[in-house]
Design an enzyme around this catalytic site. Structure first.
Site, short mmCIF file in Angstrom:
data_model
loop_
_atom_site.label_atom_id
_atom_site.label_comp_id
_atom_site.label_asym_id
_atom_site.label_seq_id
_atom_site.Cartn_x
_atom_site.Cartn_y
_atom_site.Cartn_z
N GLU A 187 10.80 -5.24 12.46
CA GLU A 187 11.74 -5.82 11.61
C GLU A 187 13.04 -6.27 12.33
OE1 GLU A 187 12.78 -4.19 7.79
OE2 GLU A 187 10.80 -3.31 7.51
N CYS A 209 2.07 23.52 35.92
CA CYS A 209 3.31 23.00 35.45
C CYS A 209 3.58 23.01 34.10
CB CYS A 209 3.57 21.57 36.10
SG CYS A 209 3.76 21.29 37.90
N THR A 255 0.88 -1.33 0.08
CA THR A 255 -0.05 0.14 0.00
C THR A 255 0.94 1.22 0.11
OG1 THR A 255 -0.03 -0.20 2.33
CG2 THR A 255 -2.07 -0.96 1.15
#
Length: 464
Positions: free
Chosen positions: A182, A289, A107
């Site tokens: 992989e 913060c 794809t």
């Protein structure tokens, strides 16, 4: 497991008998397809690998890996030696000869930056011709990374049109994303971080569950569209983490700080830094913060001439969430708006840089009346003590400081009975009950009060 949620209430449930391990055809013998072929065979399935490439077909047919991947050659050879792996260039016949087809075709990116569906369409055409000429219930498991909706809008119509059969009745479709890295793909297949099966029918869900039972006995069952989306979201998140860590490195180097020591400590925090706590679509961040420290880090980087595009744009992304909430309230047409929860988060009365105050300030300036309830904020909350902390930060608190006391109400009923719309910024049972008790009141819910997507058309969030 609850499969009924996938189906209409009157749907007939037909589950195939577990007569044998399903035989599987894998179309596309690239990285994912080659690994899937080897690993499915190692689970005892008969697998036919299919590809247009004569080289890949011959190599895998001999038990040789067409790619460099640890343990893949050995696993393929074992499958061939056991008589479980064969290969072909005839996809239609492979569908006829198997029970399930895993679709792992390419794809690539299209010219416009989107997804190129060429190989999906070619495979769907061949699979449909095989489906037309066979009996029995066949499952097509899409594995490619594709935009949400592709499985049912691209593949399914081709399968139905050419085969003359109906998805969900005569054959099944699912989206089954792979999460293979992989280099360690074989291990990832046998020890998956999660197994996601997105489908529309019970039979397909059960067949897929059985295939993965020996490696994951608790698969996540969901809709096809959610499964398609999670594949993209996972990979974008991984890319975000890479960029974030790299920006930390670029920030640390000129400061003389060991970036690996910083991130080694950062990743040890499994309670907040590596958790789901901050990873739920909702409203903008705020408080004492996060806003000021994002600005501080960007300022440090700018002074050193270091480019941090990801961190530098966090404030822009946060402001967009505030803008969206403001526009959604304007869209209701309400001239009197209720606000449930104005502290930057529940359980505190800290109003410093609370993002809802920016929304309120914008509406107040337009003459919209605001009625407010917060379980921790009252007329006695020392707003003036907080103002020095936001002098150079977000302006909402400063702009509302003089009027906020008069906006506060003691009960949620005082709010709901006197407004045209409500925005909910804190999640608690009190506010859930108030929203449920007023079904006609338009509600902007930026915290997802209810676990499931709202069924009310007048109740919506920014991300749902």
């Amino acid at each position: 497991m609850e499969y009924r949620k996938f189906l209409p209430q009157d749907a007939e449930i037909v589950v195939p008998a577990p007569r044998h391990k399903p035989s599987i055809s894998v179309v596309g013998l690239g990285y994912v397809g080659a690994v899937s072929t080897a690993c499915l065979a190692s689970l005892g399935h008969r697998v036919i690998g299919v590809d247009l490439s004569e080289t890949k077909v011959k190599m895998i047919g001999r038990g040789e890996s067409p790619i460099h991947e640890d343990q893949l050659s050995e696993t393929l050879k074992q499958g061939v030696d056991d008589g479980l792996i064969s290969t072909s260039d005839d996809l239609s016949q492979a569908v006829i000869d198997t029970d399930v087809t895993f679709v792992s075709v390419g794809t690539p990116t299209a010219a416009d930056g989107g997804c190129d569906y060429t190989f999906i369409k070619l495979a769907s055409d061949a699979m449909a011709r095989g489906l037309r000429d066979k009996d029995g219930f066949h499952v097509f498991a899409m594995r490619c990374s594709i935009p949400p909706g592709t499985t049912m809008k691209v593949m399914a119509p081709i399968l139905e049109a050419i085969s003359g059969k109906v998805v969900g009745r005569d054959f099944g479709i699912c989206f089954n994303p792979e999460f293979l890295r992989e280099g360690v793909a074989i291990d990832d297949f046998h020890n998956p971080p999660k197994t996601v099966i997105g489908t529309t029918d019970f039979a397909t869900a059960e067949i897929m569950r059985r295939i993965y039972a020996s490696v994951d006995d608790n698969p996540i069952l969901t809709t096809i569209e959610v499964a398609e989306t999670i594949k993209y979201v996972d990979n974008v998140w991984h890319a975000t983490k890479v960029c974030f860590a790299n920006e930390v490195g670029r920030l640390c180097k000129p400061l003389g700080v060991d970036s690996h020591a910083v991130m080694d400590i950062f990743t040890q925090d499994q309670k907040l830094n590596l958790s789901s706590y901050y990873l739920k679509p909702g409203f903008a961040y705020g408080g004492s913060c996060l806003p000021k420290e994002v600005r501080a880090v960007q300022h440090i980087a700018e002074e050193m001439g270091v480019s941090l595009p990801l961190i530098g744009n966090l404030d822009n992304s946060n402001k967009e969430q505030i803008r969206q909430a403001t526009e959604m309230l304007r869209g209701t047409g309400a001239r009197r708006v209720g606000v449930f929860g104005i502290a930057f988060k529940p359980g505190t009365d800290d109003l410093r840089e609370s993002p809802i105050l920016e929304v309120m300030a914008a509406l107040h300036a337009e003459g919209i009346e605001l009625l407010v309830h917060d379980e921790a904020v009252s007329a006695d909350t020392p707003v003036s003590d907080l103002l020095p902390y936001v002098t150079h930060g977000s302006k909402g608190l400063s702009q509302l400081a003089g009027a906020l006391k008069d906006m506060l109400r003691d009960t949620v009923e005082d709010v709901t009975s006197n407004v045209d719309a409500v925005i909910v910024c804190h999640s608690n049972d009190t506010y859930r009950a108030a929203v449920s008790a007023n079904p006609d009141l338009p509600v902007i819910d930026v915290v997802r009060l209810f676990a499931s997507s709202p069924k009310r058309g007048n109740l919506q969030g920014i991300g749902w």
